[in-house]
Scaffold this motif. Structure first.
Motif, PDB file in Angstrom:
ATOM      1  N   ARG A   1       0.771  -1.145   0.029  1.00  0.00           N
ATOM      2  CA  ARG A   1       0.044   0.093   0.054  1.00  0.00           C
ATOM      3  C   ARG A   1       0.795   1.206   0.142  1.00  0.00           C
TER       4      ARG A   1
ATOM      5  N   ARG B   1       0.978   4.067  -3.172  1.00  0.00           N
ATOM      6  CA  ARG B   1       0.585   5.591  -2.825  1.00  0.00           C
ATOM      7  C   ARG B   1       1.912   6.207  -3.186  1.00  0.00           C
TER       8      ARG B   1
ATOM      9  N   ASN C   1      -4.054   4.565  -5.999  1.00  0.00           N
ATOM     10  CA  ASN C   1      -4.952   4.214  -4.904  1.00  0.00           C
ATOM     11  C   ASN C   1      -4.618   2.849  -4.634  1.00  0.00           C
TER      12      ASN C   1
END
Length: 138
Positions: A81, A85, A90
């Protein structure tokens, strides 16, 4: 046994698996529930297109830093994640997008071996490799 007794006995029995609806509640009829249709957000053409576009951006970001797909797939979800980013994407909700990115990078590796002078296979941020190539969340 009277009607009231039959009703009380029927109410106290556990429903059979056939009577349980797919959402866990007893169904009003004894019929099997219809199988739910595929999730349109996951399987639709728009979703597939969006997933491929996101995977392409992730693959380019990873390729530029010489981080291969096997390494990325070994990272924790939390670190993937962070990478997404940083790549301006996303974070994907499934591993499928990362697997597509892995496939795209494998294709780039084949192109690189075939002709290392191709502009498309040039890596632009090799100086950032050491910053991103290991998962700090281990």
């Amino acid at each position: 046994m009277g009607d009231r007794d039959r009703w009380l006995t029927a109410r106290s029995e556990e429903p059979s698996p056939e009577q349980i609806a797919h959402d866990g509640r007893p169904s009003s009829s004894g019929a099997q529930p219809d199988s739910s249709p595929a999730d349109p957000f996951r399987q639709g053409t728009v979703a597939t297109s969006n997933r491929r576009a996101k995977a392409k951006l992730l693959a380019r970001w990873l390729w530029d830093r010489d981080i291969d797909g096997a390494t990325v797939l070994g990272f924790t979800d939390k670190y993937r994640r962070v990478i997404a980013r940083e790549a301006g994407v996303n974070p994907p909700s499934t591993l499928e997008t990362w697997e597509i990115a892995d496939d795209l990078m494998a294709k780039m590796e084949i192109k690189l071996k075939a002709d290392p002078r191709l502009p498309a296979v040039k890596r632009h941020h090799l100086d950032e490799r050491s910053q991103w190539a290991t998962d700090p969340h281990w």
